[in-house]
Design a protein around this motif. Structure first.
Motif, PDB file in Angstrom:
ATOM      1  N   TYR A   1       0.820  -1.218   0.000  1.00  0.00           N
ATOM      2  CA  TYR A   1       0.000   0.000   0.000  1.00  0.00           C
ATOM      3  C   TYR A   1       0.856   1.272   0.000  1.00  0.00           C
ATOM      4  O   TYR A   1       0.422   2.306  -0.499  1.00  0.00           O
ATOM      5  CB  TYR A   1      -0.945  -0.004   1.197  1.00  0.00           C
ATOM      6  N   ARG A   2       2.063   1.202   0.548  1.00  0.00           N
ATOM      7  CA  ARG A   2       2.946   2.370   0.497  1.00  0.00           C
ATOM      8  C   ARG A   2       3.355   2.683  -0.944  1.00  0.00           C
ATOM      9  O   ARG A   2       3.445   3.841  -1.344  1.00  0.00           O
ATOM     10  CB  ARG A   2       4.189   2.147   1.360  1.00  0.00           C
ATOM     11  N   HIS A   3       3.581   1.646  -1.716  1.00  0.00           N
ATOM     12  CA  HIS A   3       3.968   1.845  -3.113  1.00  0.00           C
ATOM     13  C   HIS A   3       2.757   2.115  -4.009  1.00  0.00           C
ATOM     14  O   HIS A   3       2.832   2.925  -4.937  1.00  0.00           O
ATOM     15  CB  HIS A   3       4.705   0.605  -3.633  1.00  0.00           C
ATOM     16  N   PHE A   4       1.644   1.434  -3.713  1.00  0.00           N
ATOM     17  CA  PHE A   4       0.451   1.530  -4.549  1.00  0.00           C
ATOM     18  C   PHE A   4      -0.772   1.679  -3.642  1.00  0.00           C
ATOM     19  O   PHE A   4      -1.348   0.681  -3.195  1.00  0.00           O
ATOM     20  CB  PHE A   4       0.312   0.280  -5.425  1.00  0.00           C
ATOM     21  N   PRO A   5      -1.159   2.928  -3.346  1.00  0.00           N
ATOM     22  CA  PRO A   5      -2.213   3.179  -2.352  1.00  0.00           C
ATOM     23  C   PRO A   5      -3.569   2.559  -2.692  1.00  0.00           C
ATOM     24  O   PRO A   5      -4.334   2.232  -1.786  1.00  0.00           O
ATOM     25  CB  PRO A   5      -2.302   4.706  -2.324  1.00  0.00           C
ATOM     26  N   THR A   6      -3.913   2.414  -3.979  1.00  0.00           N
ATOM     27  CA  THR A   6      -5.200   1.830  -4.349  1.00  0.00           C
ATOM     28  C   THR A   6      -4.977   0.656  -5.286  1.00  0.00           C
ATOM     29  O   THR A   6      -3.909   0.527  -5.907  1.00  0.00           O
ATOM     30  CB  THR A   6      -6.103   2.856  -5.055  1.00  0.00           C
ATOM     31  N   ARG A   7      -5.995  -0.187  -5.410  1.00  0.00           N
ATOM     32  CA  ARG A   7      -5.894  -1.320  -6.335  1.00  0.00           C
ATOM     33  C   ARG A   7      -5.727  -0.828  -7.770  1.00  0.00           C
ATOM     34  O   ARG A   7      -4.979  -1.419  -8.552  1.00  0.00           O
ATOM     35  CB  ARG A   7      -7.135  -2.217  -6.215  1.00  0.00           C
ATOM     36  N   ALA A   8      -6.422   0.254  -8.108  1.00  0.00           N
ATOM     37  CA  ALA A   8      -6.280   0.787  -9.468  1.00  0.00           C
ATOM     38  C   ALA A   8      -4.843   1.200  -9.740  1.00  0.00           C
ATOM     39  O   ALA A   8      -4.311   0.966 -10.829  1.00  0.00           O
ATOM     40  CB  ALA A   8      -7.219   1.969  -9.670  1.00  0.00           C
ATOM     41  N   ASP A   9      -4.177   1.819  -8.747  1.00  0.00           N
ATOM     42  CA  ASP A   9      -2.767   2.189  -8.905  1.00  0.00           C
ATOM     43  C   ASP A   9      -1.922   0.957  -9.208  1.00  0.00           C
ATOM     44  O   ASP A   9      -1.034   0.987 -10.071  1.00  0.00           O
ATOM     45  CB  ASP A   9      -2.231   2.847  -7.625  1.00  0.00           C
ATOM     46  N   LEU A  10      -2.188  -0.120  -8.482  1.00  0.00           N
ATOM     47  CA  LEU A  10      -1.419  -1.341  -8.662  1.00  0.00           C
ATOM     48  C   LEU A  10      -1.687  -1.965 -10.019  1.00  0.00           C
ATOM     49  O   LEU A  10      -0.763  -2.378 -10.730  1.00  0.00           O
ATOM     50  CB  LEU A  10      -1.758  -2.336  -7.541  1.00  0.00           C
ATOM     51  N   VAL A  11      -2.967  -2.037 -10.407  1.00  0.00           N
ATOM     52  CA  VAL A  11      -3.320  -2.649 -11.690  1.00  0.00           C
ATOM     53  C   VAL A  11      -2.703  -1.869 -12.850  1.00  0.00           C
ATOM     54  O   VAL A  11      -2.155  -2.447 -13.791  1.00  0.00           O
ATOM     55  CB  VAL A  11      -4.861  -2.740 -11.840  1.00  0.00           C
ATOM     56  N   ILE A  12      -2.786  -0.537 -12.783  1.00  0.00           N
ATOM     57  CA  ILE A  12      -2.202   0.300 -13.832  1.00  0.00           C
ATOM     58  C   ILE A  12      -0.695   0.069 -13.917  1.00  0.00           C
ATOM     59  O   ILE A  12      -0.124  -0.070 -15.006  1.00  0.00           O
ATOM     60  CB  ILE A  12      -2.502   1.791 -13.569  1.00  0.00           C
ATOM     61  N   ALA A  13      -0.040   0.017 -12.760  1.00  0.00           N
ATOM     62  CA  ALA A  13       1.410  -0.179 -12.736  1.00  0.00           C
ATOM     63  C   ALA A  13       1.786  -1.545 -13.298  1.00  0.00           C
ATOM     64  O   ALA A  13       2.771  -1.680 -14.036  1.00  0.00           O
ATOM     65  CB  ALA A  13       1.935  -0.024 -11.312  1.00  0.00           C
ATOM     66  N   VAL A  14       1.013  -2.582 -12.959  1.00  0.00           N
ATOM     67  CA  VAL A  14       1.268  -3.918 -13.502  1.00  0.00           C
ATOM     68  C   VAL A  14       1.081  -3.915 -15.009  1.00  0.00           C
ATOM     69  O   VAL A  14       1.886  -4.490 -15.758  1.00  0.00           O
ATOM     70  CB  VAL A  14       0.353  -4.966 -12.840  1.00  0.00           C
ATOM     71  N   TYR A  15       0.025  -3.255 -15.466  1.00  0.00           N
ATOM     72  CA  TYR A  15      -0.255  -3.174 -16.901  1.00  0.00           C
ATOM     73  C   TYR A  15       0.938  -2.561 -17.641  1.00  0.00           C
ATOM     74  O   TYR A  15       1.451  -3.128 -18.613  1.00  0.00           O
ATOM     75  CB  TYR A  15      -1.503  -2.329 -17.104  1.00  0.00           C
ATOM     76  N   ARG A  16       1.401  -1.415 -17.167  1.00  0.00           N
ATOM     77  CA  ARG A  16       2.529  -0.748 -17.821  1.00  0.00           C
ATOM     78  C   ARG A  16       3.802  -1.591 -17.715  1.00  0.00           C
ATOM     79  O   ARG A  16       4.593  -1.680 -18.661  1.00  0.00           O
ATOM     80  CB  ARG A  16       2.756   0.633 -17.208  1.00  0.00           C
ATOM     81  N   HIS A  17       3.997  -2.218 -16.572  1.00  0.00           N
ATOM     82  CA  HIS A  17       5.158  -3.075 -16.347  1.00  0.00           C
ATOM     83  C   HIS A  17       5.163  -4.240 -17.341  1.00  0.00           C
ATOM     84  O   HIS A  17       6.205  -4.570 -17.924  1.00  0.00           O
ATOM     85  CB  HIS A  17       5.100  -3.593 -14.903  1.00  0.00           C
ATOM     86  N   GLN A  18       4.005  -4.851 -17.552  1.00  0.00           N
ATOM     87  CA  GLN A  18       3.904  -5.974 -18.479  1.00  0.00           C
ATOM     88  C   GLN A  18       4.078  -5.523 -19.925  1.00  0.00           C
ATOM     89  O   GLN A  18       4.693  -6.216 -20.734  1.00  0.00           O
ATOM     90  CB  GLN A  18       2.564  -6.686 -18.298  1.00  0.00           C
ATOM     91  N   VAL A  19       3.533  -4.368 -20.260  1.00  0.00           N
ATOM     92  CA  VAL A  19       3.724  -3.818 -21.609  1.00  0.00           C
ATOM     93  C   VAL A  19       5.216  -3.582 -21.860  1.00  0.00           C
ATOM     94  O   VAL A  19       5.758  -3.957 -22.911  1.00  0.00           O
ATOM     95  CB  VAL A  19       2.936  -2.506 -21.792  1.00  0.00           C
ATOM     96  N   ASP A  20       5.880  -2.966 -20.884  1.00  0.00           N
ATOM     97  CA  ASP A  20       7.311  -2.688 -21.025  1.00  0.00           C
ATOM     98  C   ASP A  20       8.110  -3.981 -21.173  1.00  0.00           C
ATOM     99  O   ASP A  20       9.052  -4.059 -21.974  1.00  0.00           O
ATOM    100  CB  ASP A  20       7.825  -1.889 -19.834  1.00  0.00           C
TER     101      ASP A  20
END
Length: 205
Positions: free
Chosen positions: A67-86
């Motif tokens: 939660y410190r890195h990704f305060p909401t689930r949407a933050d985490l999902v978006i970050a995973v999405y971009r991470h996987q695209v990269d």
């Protein structure tokens, strides 16, 4: 202490502080990468609504760290999405360089792309209140992955391994369609279907 010595000491202290700050930034990035890798694996296995505690356990950290890195689930999902695209984008050139043939590189890249699409399922629901954000992610997806897929197809076609009349958009759209609903049907293997699709692109030898 002379002024010159004080200046040298201050410079050294500044360099040490800068080095320490740089190390902390690297640690933060490394921790985020570990969390994103763990979240991607959990999302593939259990969907984007998987409990945060499962992600934390896989990453070997506490729930509070997630939660410190990704305060909401949407933050985490978006970050995973971009991470996987990269990760998909960066894998293309590496696979071309290391695979026996361009067709093999294409097949291996498509496997990664399928993994990404499975991870992506549920993203729209997780972001339903932010259509603008979702559109931006889709644009990011196309900007990053279409050129990579084009390079793989062009290399395989130039080597005489596949027919040359398929565009990257057509291939990626077709693979996406084959992956729809795969997470809800244990009897359906999207990876097998996409492997057959890629095999079907081969030119007769």
């Amino acid at each position: 202490m002379h002024d010159s010595e004080r200046s040298a000491g201050s410079a050294g202290g500044g360099a040490d502080a800068g080095s320490a700050a740089g190390s902390r930034r690297k640690d933060v990035r490394r921790n985020e990468q570990t969390l994103l890798d763990a979240a991607a694996a959990v999302f593939v296995a259990s969907g984007v609504e998987a409990p945060v505690r499962d992600i934390a356990a896989r990453a070997g950290v506490g729930v509070g760290t997630v939660y410190r890195h990704f305060p909401t689930r949407a933050d985490l999902v978006i970050a995973v999405y971009r991470h996987q695209v990269d990760a998909c984008a960066e894998a293309g050139p590496a696979l071309l360089a290391s695979s026996p043939t361009p067709h093999d590189a294409l097949a291996r890249w498509v496997d990664l792309f399928v993994d990404f699409l499975v991870t992506k399922h549920g993203l729209a629901a997780a972001m339903q209140a932010d259509n603008t954000g979702f559109e931006a992610l889709h644009a990011y997806f196309l900007d990053r992955l279409l050129p990579v897929c084009t390079d793989l197809l062009d290399a395989a076609a130039a080597a005489g391994r596949i027919r040359p009349d398929l565009t990257a958009y057509q291939l990626m759209r077709g693979i996406g369609n084959l992956c729809i609903g795969s997470e809800n049907d244990p009897d359906y293997d999207a990876r097998r279907l996409t492997a057959l699709l890629i095999a079907g692109l081969r030119r007769p030898e």
